[in-house]
Design an enzyme around this catalytic site. Structure first.
Site, short mmCIF file in Angstrom:
data_model
loop_
_atom_site.label_atom_id
_atom_site.label_comp_id
_atom_site.label_asym_id
_atom_site.label_seq_id
_atom_site.Cartn_x
_atom_site.Cartn_y
_atom_site.Cartn_z
N CYS A 245 52.03 37.77 -69.89
CA CYS A 245 51.31 38.61 -70.85
C CYS A 245 50.21 37.77 -71.50
O CYS A 245 50.00 37.81 -72.70
CB CYS A 245 52.25 39.22 -71.90
SG CYS A 245 53.27 38.03 -72.79
N CYS B 183 63.73 34.37 -66.24
CA CYS B 183 63.22 34.47 -67.61
C CYS B 183 63.30 35.93 -68.07
O CYS B 183 62.30 36.54 -68.42
CB CYS B 183 61.79 33.96 -67.71
SG CYS B 183 61.50 32.37 -66.91
N ASP C 282 58.54 36.41 -64.69
CA ASP C 282 57.78 36.79 -65.89
C ASP C 282 57.72 35.52 -66.75
O ASP C 282 58.57 35.28 -67.60
CB ASP C 282 58.48 37.93 -66.62
CG ASP C 282 57.65 38.51 -67.73
OD1 ASP C 282 56.47 38.11 -67.87
OD2 ASP C 282 58.17 39.36 -68.48
N GLY D 222 63.20 44.46 -70.76
CA GLY D 222 62.63 45.76 -70.40
C GLY D 222 62.37 45.89 -68.91
O GLY D 222 62.68 46.93 -68.30
N LYS D 223 61.82 44.86 -68.30
CA LYS D 223 61.54 44.91 -66.85
C LYS D 223 62.83 44.95 -66.05
O LYS D 223 62.92 45.62 -65.01
CB LYS D 223 60.67 43.72 -66.45
CG LYS D 223 59.30 43.69 -67.12
CD LYS D 223 58.50 42.49 -66.64
CE LYS D 223 57.20 42.35 -67.42
NZ LYS D 223 57.43 41.98 -68.84
#
Length: 440
Positions: free
Chosen positions: A381, A259, A328, A264-265
């Site tokens: 998140c 995912c 994520d 960014g990660k």
């Protein structure tokens, strides 16, 4: 719905069109992208964006205020007028727009609605708000939805999940997020980048919980950001920057970023350890895969991108086990409301149960891909235990080959399993992290 015309130039009307679409269930980001494209002046684009984000951020408060002022509710077909009234009220309530200009321009916007009767209504409502402003501000304090600017179900859900922190979370959700950056340590250190920023132009400081994060006090476009096009720096919240270090990366490992969007990660992973044996990024949204590849090119790093549903393992996986997996997981995004205030409007009370089912499915699907001794980092998140602890704990109970690899850190709140950063804590977004080690 608001009628769309090529001649429309009234910025309030454009903002109202976006709000109308968001309340119909569309993403604020997507709506802004389509509506801002014809606007050339950067100042006008910024104004419309500020209006839209502001109305979404304080929608519940504005809606309650409007109910005070309306003598009778608007008809269901008049969502366009409703959106325009909220845009007008937000200008008067929060923006540095002269009241006479805010009222006049918002009234003028009604000409494009094809509803001549709305002109008098908009004028009357906005002027009545100015007359009653002090009384309304007092009245708001007695109404939780208006005071906290969240729908009632959000307030209840957050207070149940975090009985000792719910008020701070609600207040943090209504704040503007920091402009957080990640320095590419393949190119320079955080200190070197900070030294390169002219102090008289850019006020910035380090994010102490991270290895390469900084906060720029005044947000700017990436076009103006020093070193962005060269790959020196990327935009990424501090909480998101914790993922790569938590993976304990070393040379010659095989890493899966499941995912992977927005990426960014993934970029941080390849910057942190450039000698990984393989980095596989799986993302089912083709449009977002394009964006990921563009960022890989900008940063001059490599990863293999696969456009597919990561849970369909038998379709995309080549059978080689991974040393590290970053999951994520798709979630309610309840920890990033200050960046995406439309989440308050788009999410529904039953969403967490549906999302938790998907999260459990992803965890079950990806666990067999992990080598014995390997690490899976589960991240969301979200601030809701239904998507975090309540997903991971049953998994640990049902999998004898899985154990928690404790996160020892000063950030966040320690939970039964994993750690939770609450929105605004350490000036970060809300994030949940837990590390799972495969025994064997």
């Amino acid at each position: 719905m608001i009628k769309k015309t090529a001649a429309t130039t009234n910025l309030r009307l454009i903002a109202a069109r976006v709000i109308d679409q968001v309340t119909a269930g569309h993403s604020l980001t997507d709506c802004l992208e389509s509506q801002l494209s014809p606007i050339r002046a950067a100042r006008d684009r910024s104004f419309v964006q500020a209006l839209c984000y502001g109305v979404c951020r304080f929608y519940s408060r504005l809606d309650v205020i409007l109910s005070y002022l309306l003598k009778k509710p608007l008809k269901a077909k008049d969502t366009d007028v409703h959106a325009l009234l909220l845009v007008g009220l937000y200008q008067l309530m929060e923006m540095r727009v002269p009241p006479h200009a805010a009222v006049a321009e918002t009234v003028d916007a009604t000409e494009n609605l094809g509803k001549t009767w709305a002109q008098g209504l908009v004028n009357a409502i906005l002027r009545e708000y100015l007359r009653q402003r002090e009384q309304i501000e007092e009245k708001i304090k007695e109404d939780p939805e208006a005071f906290y600017a969240h729908p009632a179900w959000w307030i209840k859900a957050i207070s149940l999940a975090w009985p000792d922190h719910w008020q701070e979370i609600l207040q943090a959700n209504n704040q503007h997020p920091p402009f957080s950056l990640r320095v590419n340590q393949l190119r320079l250190t955080r200190e070197q980048y900070l030294d390169q920023l002219p102090a008289q132009t850019y006020s910035a400081h380090s994010i102490p919980e991270t290895r390469s994060g900084i906060i720029l006090e005044t947000p700017i476009s990436t076009d103006e950001l020093p070193g962005f096009s060269a790959g020196d720096v990327s935009v990424q919240d501090g909480a998101s920057q914790l993922a790569a270090p938590l993976l304990s990366l070393t040379p010659e490992l095989r890493v899966l970023d499941a995912c992977a969007a927005p990426g960014g990660k993934l970029m941080h992973i390849v910057e942190t350890e450039p000698t990984l044996l393989a980095v596989i990024a799986v993302e089912k949204d083709a449009k977002r895969i394009v964006s990921i590849r563009e960022n890989l090119t900008r940063l001059k790093v490599n990863a293999t991108c696969i456009c597919h549903d990561v849970s369909a393992v038998n379709v995309w996986w080549d059978g080689q086990l991974f040393d590290r997996i970053l999951l994520d997981a798709p979630c309610s995004a309840s920890g990033v409301i200050r960046r995406h205030p439309d989440i308050k409007l788009l999410r529904q009370p039953g969403d967490m149960k549906v999302l938790a089912k998907e999260q459990r499915h992803l965890l079950e699907s990806l666990w067999p891909l992990l080598k014995p001794g390997g690490l899976l980092l589960y991240a969301t998140c979200s601030i809701f235990p239904e998507e975090n602890v309540q997903v991971v704990q049953p998994f640990l109970v049902s999998h004898a080959d899985a154990k928690e690899d404790s996160i020892r850190a000063e950030w966040g709140v320690p939970l039964t399993v994993g750690r939770q950063i609450l929105p605004g804590q350490h000036n970060m977004d809300g994030f949940y992290y837990v590390r799972l080690r495969k025994i064997g």
